[in-house]
Design a protein around this motif. Structure first.
Motif, mmCIF file in Angstrom:
data_model
loop_
_atom_site.group_PDB
_atom_site.id
_atom_site.type_symbol
_atom_site.label_atom_id
_atom_site.label_comp_id
_atom_site.label_asym_id
_atom_site.label_seq_id
_atom_site.Cartn_x
_atom_site.Cartn_y
_atom_site.Cartn_z
ATOM 1 N N HIS A 260 -9.740 5.777 -4.690
ATOM 2 C CA HIS A 260 -8.447 6.093 -4.146
ATOM 3 C C HIS A 260 -8.317 6.808 -4.205
ATOM 4 O O HIS A 260 -6.707 7.372 -3.226
ATOM 5 C CB HIS A 260 -7.673 5.366 -5.126
ATOM 6 N N VAL B 35 0.626 5.425 0.230
ATOM 7 C CA VAL B 35 0.248 6.244 0.594
ATOM 8 C C VAL B 35 0.459 7.737 0.099
ATOM 9 O O VAL B 35 1.543 8.030 0.976
ATOM 10 C CB VAL B 35 -0.073 6.731 2.193
ATOM 11 N N ILE C 174 -1.046 6.327 -7.877
ATOM 12 C CA ILE C 174 -2.629 4.994 -7.902
ATOM 13 C C ILE C 174 -1.861 3.844 -8.876
ATOM 14 O O ILE C 174 -2.635 3.268 -9.069
ATOM 15 C CB ILE C 174 -4.035 6.146 -8.118
ATOM 16 N N ASN D 148 -3.333 -1.058 -4.223
ATOM 17 C CA ASN D 148 -3.169 0.054 -3.589
ATOM 18 C C ASN D 148 -3.032 1.283 -3.247
ATOM 19 O O ASN D 148 -1.889 1.830 -1.992
ATOM 20 C CB ASN D 148 -3.288 -0.972 -2.018
ATOM 21 N N TYR E 254 -10.336 1.634 1.357
ATOM 22 C CA TYR E 254 -11.209 2.249 0.372
ATOM 23 C C TYR E 254 -12.206 2.380 -0.127
ATOM 24 O O TYR E 254 -10.925 1.801 -1.567
ATOM 25 C CB TYR E 254 -10.731 3.907 1.748
ATOM 26 N N LEU F 20 -5.561 2.593 6.125
ATOM 27 C CA LEU F 20 -5.652 2.262 4.138
ATOM 28 C C LEU F 20 -4.958 0.867 4.258
ATOM 29 O O LEU F 20 -5.545 -0.317 3.311
ATOM 30 C CB LEU F 20 -5.106 3.180 3.755
ATOM 31 N N THR G 227 1.190 -1.358 -0.186
ATOM 32 C CA THR G 227 0.269 -0.129 -0.675
ATOM 33 C C THR G 227 1.109 0.981 -0.297
ATOM 34 O O THR G 227 1.537 1.214 0.653
ATOM 35 C CB THR G 227 -0.750 -0.007 1.004
ATOM 36 N N TYR H 115 -2.597 5.019 -2.571
ATOM 37 C CA TYR H 115 -4.004 6.346 -2.460
ATOM 38 C C TYR H 115 -3.301 7.743 -2.589
ATOM 39 O O TYR H 115 -1.436 7.801 -2.251
ATOM 40 C CB TYR H 115 -4.439 5.897 -0.730
#
Length: 223
Positions: A210, A109, A138, A143, A207, A202, A107, A145
């Motif tokens: 994105h 972020v 993205i 995953n 979620y 997240l 993930t 975000y």
């Protein structure tokens, strides 16, 4: 989880760091920066690295990461446009390429901001650059975000490095209770604790979107 943090010395990065160290399901926190932080913790390992356009030298330190938290960023005010793009897009893109190769399911972020231009074709340069960066993250990770916080209040005794933002924080403080009464706080205001908790959530459960607005961030932080 193994968490990798870029920009750990900044206001938002510090929130990511503190909440990651507090989280029971985080086993290791790697902070990548040009100089070590004045902090020691059993979970924390600091990686000093100079070239943020090439992360080959620290590839081994990044292997096995479950979550990357990107809190590194600068204000475009008074900055040469090429330098702003190099830091905002270039640094992030270099990390994305390395992490996608070694941990494609992690993930990622990325902290963006309100007003970002996802179309990449608007009139405001900084908004286009941020939009391009969001889109890169993205597109690279299922995953991936982008967080678009509003006004971020400091917690954990953190302070912004930007003088204007520090003054704005002092000025805005008395207005927060009024915003809560008017039910505008979730839309306009968050804090570094909520950002950190939202980012970790997240990685745990994902979620439905994105790109997360300030309201989304506060919602995810409470899950």
């Amino acid at each position: 989880m193994k968490v990798v943090i870029f920009g750990g010395s900044g206001l938002i990065g510090n929130g990511f760091l503190q909440e990651s160290l507090l989280a029971g399901d985080v086993r290791e926190v790697i902070v990548v920066g040009r100089r070590p932080l004045d902090l020691a913790h059993p979970k924390l390992r600091q990686v000093v690295h100079d070239d943020f356009l090439d992360f080959t030298a620290v590839r081994g330190d990044l292997e096995g990461a479950d979550l990357c938290l990107w809190g590194l960023g600068v204000s475009s005010a008074g900055m040469d446009p090429a330098d702003y793009e190099r830091i905002t897009y270039g640094y992030t893109e270099a990390a994305v390429q390395t992490l996608r190769e070694i941990s494609p399911d992690l993930t990622f972020v990325y902290v963006s901001g309100g007003g970002t231009d996802s179309s990449e074709h608007g009139r405001v340069r900084w908004a286009r650059v941020k939009g391009r960066t969001e889109n890169t993250v993205i597109a690279a990770f299922p995953n991936g975000y982008a967080l678009r916080p509003g006004f971020v209040l400091p917690r954990h005794a953190a302070r912004s490095k930007t003088t204007a933002y520090r003054w704005a924080t002092v000025a805005a403080g008395p207005l927060v209770p009024l915003l809560r009464v008017l039910r505008l706080a979730p839309v306009l205001v968050t804090d570094t604790v909520r950002l950190g908790r939202a980012a970790l959530t997240l990685a745990r459960v994902g979620y439905r979107r994105h790109v997360l607005t300030n309201r989304d961030i506060n919602e995810v932080a409470d899950l």
